[in-house]
Design a protein around this motif. Structure first.
Motif, PDB file in Angstrom:
ATOM      1  N   PRO A 178      22.033   4.603  28.472  1.00  0.00           N
ATOM      2  CA  PRO A 178      21.208   5.786  28.215  1.00  0.00           C
ATOM      3  C   PRO A 178      22.072   6.993  27.847  1.00  0.00           C
ATOM      4  O   PRO A 178      23.219   7.119  28.279  1.00  0.00           O
ATOM      5  N   LEU A 179      21.518   7.866  27.038  1.00  0.00           N
ATOM      6  CA  LEU A 179      22.172   9.134  26.724  1.00  0.00           C
ATOM      7  C   LEU A 179      21.998  10.089  27.898  1.00  0.00           C
ATOM      8  O   LEU A 179      20.927  10.130  28.526  1.00  0.00           O
ATOM      9  N   ARG A 180      23.040  10.863  28.187  1.00  0.00           N
ATOM     10  CA  ARG A 180      22.963  11.847  29.267  1.00  0.00           C
ATOM     11  C   ARG A 180      23.428  13.210  28.775  1.00  0.00           C
ATOM     12  O   ARG A 180      24.348  13.300  27.952  1.00  0.00           O
ATOM     13  N   LEU A 181      22.808  14.252  29.289  1.00  0.00           N
ATOM     14  CA  LEU A 181      23.259  15.612  29.052  1.00  0.00           C
ATOM     15  C   LEU A 181      23.511  16.258  30.404  1.00  0.00           C
ATOM     16  O   LEU A 181      22.612  16.298  31.254  1.00  0.00           O
ATOM     17  N   ILE A 182      24.717  16.752  30.597  1.00  0.00           N
ATOM     18  CA  ILE A 182      25.076  17.463  31.822  1.00  0.00           C
ATOM     19  C   ILE A 182      25.284  18.928  31.474  1.00  0.00           C
ATOM     20  O   ILE A 182      26.113  19.251  30.621  1.00  0.00           O
ATOM     21  N   VAL A 183      24.508  19.791  32.093  1.00  0.00           N
ATOM     22  CA  VAL A 183      24.575  21.223  31.837  1.00  0.00           C
ATOM     23  C   VAL A 183      25.154  21.916  33.054  1.00  0.00           C
ATOM     24  O   VAL A 183      24.661  21.730  34.177  1.00  0.00           O
ATOM     25  N   VAL A 184      26.190  22.698  32.844  1.00  0.00           N
ATOM     26  CA  VAL A 184      26.812  23.470  33.918  1.00  0.00           C
ATOM     27  C   VAL A 184      26.357  24.918  33.774  1.00  0.00           C
ATOM     28  O   VAL A 184      26.677  25.581  32.790  1.00  0.00           O
ATOM     29  N   GLY A 185      25.582  25.371  34.743  1.00  0.00           N
ATOM     30  CA  GLY A 185      25.082  26.742  34.708  1.00  0.00           C
ATOM     31  C   GLY A 185      23.577  26.802  34.571  1.00  0.00           C
ATOM     32  O   GLY A 185      23.032  26.515  33.503  1.00  0.00           O
ATOM     33  N   ALA A 186      22.900  27.167  35.651  1.00  0.00           N
ATOM     34  CA  ALA A 186      21.435  27.233  35.654  1.00  0.00           C
ATOM     35  C   ALA A 186      20.967  28.584  35.131  1.00  0.00           C
ATOM     36  O   ALA A 186      20.273  29.334  35.825  1.00  0.00           O
ATOM     37  N   VAL A 187      21.344  28.901  33.918  1.00  0.00           N
ATOM     38  CA  VAL A 187      20.975  30.171  33.302  1.00  0.00           C
ATOM     39  C   VAL A 187      19.709  29.980  32.468  1.00  0.00           C
ATOM     40  O   VAL A 187      19.183  28.876  32.353  1.00  0.00           O
ATOM     41  N   HIS A 188      19.224  31.078  31.872  1.00  0.00           N
ATOM     42  CA  HIS A 188      17.949  31.014  31.168  1.00  0.00           C
ATOM     43  C   HIS A 188      17.969  30.036  29.997  1.00  0.00           C
ATOM     44  O   HIS A 188      16.977  29.375  29.711  1.00  0.00           O
ATOM     45  N   ILE A 189      19.107  29.880  29.312  1.00  0.00           N
ATOM     46  CA  ILE A 189      19.178  28.948  28.187  1.00  0.00           C
ATOM     47  C   ILE A 189      18.995  27.506  28.660  1.00  0.00           C
ATOM     48  O   ILE A 189      18.468  26.659  27.936  1.00  0.00           O
ATOM     49  N   ALA A 190      19.413  27.229  29.887  1.00  0.00           N
ATOM     50  CA  ALA A 190      19.327  25.862  30.406  1.00  0.00           C
ATOM     51  C   ALA A 190      17.885  25.383  30.514  1.00  0.00           C
ATOM     52  O   ALA A 190      17.618  24.183  30.385  1.00  0.00           O
ATOM     53  N   GLN A 191      16.961  26.285  30.750  1.00  0.00           N
ATOM     54  CA  GLN A 191      15.567  25.866  30.931  1.00  0.00           C
ATOM     55  C   GLN A 191      15.005  25.169  29.690  1.00  0.00           C
ATOM     56  O   GLN A 191      14.552  24.025  29.775  1.00  0.00           O
ATOM     57  N   PRO A 192      15.023  25.803  28.509  1.00  0.00           N
ATOM     58  CA  PRO A 192      14.530  25.069  27.329  1.00  0.00           C
ATOM     59  C   PRO A 192      15.461  23.945  26.907  1.00  0.00           C
ATOM     60  O   PRO A 192      15.009  22.935  26.356  1.00  0.00           O
ATOM     61  N   LEU A 193      16.768  24.071  27.174  1.00  0.00           N
ATOM     62  CA  LEU A 193      17.712  23.040  26.752  1.00  0.00           C
ATOM     63  C   LEU A 193      17.432  21.718  27.460  1.00  0.00           C
ATOM     64  O   LEU A 193      17.436  20.649  26.822  1.00  0.00           O
ATOM     65  N   LEU A 194      17.169  21.749  28.750  1.00  0.00           N
ATOM     66  CA  LEU A 194      16.874  20.512  29.480  1.00  0.00           C
ATOM     67  C   LEU A 194      15.580  19.874  28.968  1.00  0.00           C
ATOM     68  O   LEU A 194      15.497  18.649  28.835  1.00  0.00           O
ATOM     69  N   ALA A 195      14.584  20.703  28.677  1.00  0.00           N
ATOM     70  CA  ALA A 195      13.315  20.177  28.183  1.00  0.00           C
ATOM     71  C   ALA A 195      13.478  19.529  26.815  1.00  0.00           C
ATOM     72  O   ALA A 195      12.950  18.435  26.554  1.00  0.00           O
ATOM     73  N   ILE A 196      14.215  20.192  25.924  1.00  0.00           N
ATOM     74  CA  ILE A 196      14.434  19.648  24.583  1.00  0.00           C
ATOM     75  C   ILE A 196      15.256  18.367  24.653  1.00  0.00           C
ATOM     76  O   ILE A 196      14.986  17.392  23.938  1.00  0.00           O
ATOM     77  N   ALA A 197      16.264  18.351  25.516  1.00  0.00           N
ATOM     78  CA  ALA A 197      17.108  17.163  25.657  1.00  0.00           C
ATOM     79  C   ALA A 197      16.290  15.958  26.089  1.00  0.00           C
ATOM     80  O   ALA A 197      16.468  14.846  25.574  1.00  0.00           O
ATOM     81  N   ARG A 198      15.372  16.179  27.015  1.00  0.00           N
ATOM     82  CA  ARG A 198      14.551  15.063  27.480  1.00  0.00           C
ATOM     83  C   ARG A 198      13.676  14.532  26.348  1.00  0.00           C
ATOM     84  O   ARG A 198      13.502  13.319  26.196  1.00  0.00           O
ATOM     85  N   GLY A 201      15.457  12.103  24.242  1.00  0.00           N
ATOM     86  CA  GLY A 201      15.855  10.835  24.838  1.00  0.00           C
ATOM     87  C   GLY A 201      17.012  10.895  25.807  1.00  0.00           C
ATOM     88  O   GLY A 201      17.544   9.856  26.205  1.00  0.00           O
ATOM     89  N   TYR A 202      17.413  12.094  26.216  1.00  0.00           N
ATOM     90  CA  TYR A 202      18.522  12.249  27.155  1.00  0.00           C
ATOM     91  C   TYR A 202      18.001  12.343  28.585  1.00  0.00           C
ATOM     92  O   TYR A 202      16.903  12.866  28.822  1.00  0.00           O
ATOM     93  N   ALA A 203      18.821  11.874  29.526  1.00  0.00           N
ATOM     94  CA  ALA A 203      18.564  12.093  30.945  1.00  0.00           C
ATOM     95  C   ALA A 203      19.402  13.302  31.358  1.00  0.00           C
ATOM     96  O   ALA A 203      20.627  13.205  31.446  1.00  0.00           O
ATOM     97  N   PRO A 204      18.784  14.464  31.590  1.00  0.00           N
ATOM     98  CA  PRO A 204      19.563  15.668  31.865  1.00  0.00           C
ATOM     99  C   PRO A 204      19.871  15.864  33.349  1.00  0.00           C
ATOM    100  O   PRO A 204      19.080  15.480  34.217  1.00  0.00           O
ATOM    101  N   THR A 205      21.023  16.458  33.616  1.00  0.00           N
ATOM    102  CA  THR A 205      21.419  16.844  34.966  1.00  0.00           C
ATOM    103  C   THR A 205      21.956  18.266  34.912  1.00  0.00           C
ATOM    104  O   THR A 205      22.729  18.605  34.011  1.00  0.00           O
ATOM    105  N   LEU A 206      21.554  19.083  35.867  1.00  0.00           N
ATOM    106  CA  LEU A 206      21.982  20.476  35.932  1.00  0.00           C
ATOM    107  C   LEU A 206      22.923  20.656  37.114  1.00  0.00           C
ATOM    108  O   LEU A 206      22.635  20.194  38.222  1.00  0.00           O
ATOM    109  N   ILE A 207      24.052  21.340  36.884  1.00  0.00           N
ATOM    110  CA  ILE A 207      25.031  21.605  37.935  1.00  0.00           C
ATOM    111  C   ILE A 207      25.172  23.109  38.114  1.00  0.00           C
ATOM    112  O   ILE A 207      25.441  23.831  37.142  1.00  0.00           O
ATOM    113  N   ASP A 208      24.990  23.578  39.336  1.00  0.00           N
ATOM    114  CA  ASP A 208      25.247  24.987  39.646  1.00  0.00           C
ATOM    115  C   ASP A 208      25.317  25.155  41.163  1.00  0.00           C
ATOM    116  O   ASP A 208      24.328  24.881  41.853  1.00  0.00           O
TER     117      ASP A 208
END
Length: 329
Positions: A178-198, A201-208
């Motif tokens: 599976p494709l994965r996206l790991i985002v470091v930083g729970a900032v405002h950009i992360a909110q739409p980015l995780l939704a778009i990534a999903r 076809g990506y499984a997103p994970t947020l680190i903060d």
């Protein structure tokens, strides 16, 4: 995350076979025109006519099931070609028709059947997860599994995520992790980015590690890790199917993640910040012993230059750049 049944076709076929119910795998080999399902799409059929998956969106499933049951009875695979008319396609909710070629393989011990042991090895590779290509030569019904680095054609298909028939007649079915996206930083950009990534076809994970930022209230339903970025990344073990994006603007958080990512096989590393910010980042990484070629892996400022302003637009630019790295890199 629970894998949907339609993504577990080889696993379901193996379970049916082991349960003594009989199993057949039908796989789209080639398509012409506007065929509804791409090469590699699969349908599992049990000996009692149960089905899971799809090879045509409903246009030819009935005919494939009939052929599958006959294949299970005689233990012989077959190649089927179907022309789907525009009228038939429209009747099942598709815009237009096309032509598809379907491989039907009974699972069993017959001389040309799909060996259960080989299917089990494929399922084990998918569970690992480990990239694997299933190769079959219809002219001789010989089969084998290929790992990355064993075959140039398969390697090209691993990168493109595309199953298909080679010029020499063999079919390569690609099974990538599976494709994965790991985002470091729970900032405002992360909110739409995780939704778009999903959606892509990506499984997103947020680190903060900052509880006020990485809260469930701000990121409902998301996987959030509150460990320090490098520790979280070590636990996640990013691979060649992983993209990492840092968004905090804080070197104390971004830099540990970047240093870890540069020494990992991730296919994409993007970092938020201006050119000035990145120049300072490059200086710190150089002092830490990273080479010019290693640092050049960083996409910064992150995202394609499309004039994005809002968080959602910036997220679109980032996801577009990730897609370009995956498909064209």
């Amino acid at each position: 995350m629970t894998e949907a049944a339609h993504d577990r076709i080889p696993e379901i076929a193996l379970d049916w076979h082991r349960a003594g119910r009989g199993a057949v795998l039908a796989t789209v080999l080639e398509t012409w025109g506007s065929a509804p399902r791409q090469a590699g799409s699969q349908l599992a059929i049990s000996g009692t006519g149960e089905i899971m998956g799809s090879v045509s969106g409903g246009c030819v499933e009935g005919a494939v099931v009939t052929e599958a049951l006959e294949a299970l009875a005689d233990g012989r695979p077959r190649l089927l070609t179907f022309g789907v008319s525009d009228e038939t396609a429209f009747a099942v909710g598709l815009a237009c028709g096309g032509t598809i070629r379907v491989l039907v393989e009974p699972v069993g011990d017959g001389p040309s059947a799909l060996p259960p042991g080989l299917l089990a090895d494929l399922v084990a590779a998918r569970a690992a997860p480990r990239a694997v290509a299933y190769e079959i030569i219809p002219a001789s019904w010989t089969r084998r599994l290929l790992a990355p680095g064993q075959d140039a054609a398969a390697d090209a298909r691993f990168r493109a995520d595309r199953s298909g028939v080679e010029e020499d007649g063999r079919f390569l079915a690609i099974h990538n992790p599976p494709l994965r996206l790991i985002v470091v930083g729970a900032v405002h950009i992360a909110q739409p980015l995780l939704a778009i990534a999903r959606l892509c076809g990506y499984a997103p994970t947020l680190i903060d590690p900052r509880a006020a930022f990485g809260s469930a209230g701000r990121f409902s339903g998301e996987t959030i890790l509150d460990d320090w970025p490098d520790e979280a990344l070590a636990a996640l073990a990013p691979d060649g199917r992983t993209a990492i994006v840092t968004l905090t603007h804080d070197p104390k958080l971004d830099d540990p993640a970047i240093r870890f990512a540069l020494r990992s096989p991730v296919f994409y590393l993007g970092c938020l910040g201006s050119k000035k910010t990145h120049a300072s980042r490059v200086g710190r990484l150089t002092e830490a012993g990273f080479s010019e070629s290693e640092i050049a892996r960083i996409h910064a400022p992150v995202g394609l230059a499309i004039g994005a302003k809002s968080p959602a637009e910036i997220a679109v630019s980032i996801m577009a750049q990730i897609t370009a790295a995956l498909r064209q890199g």
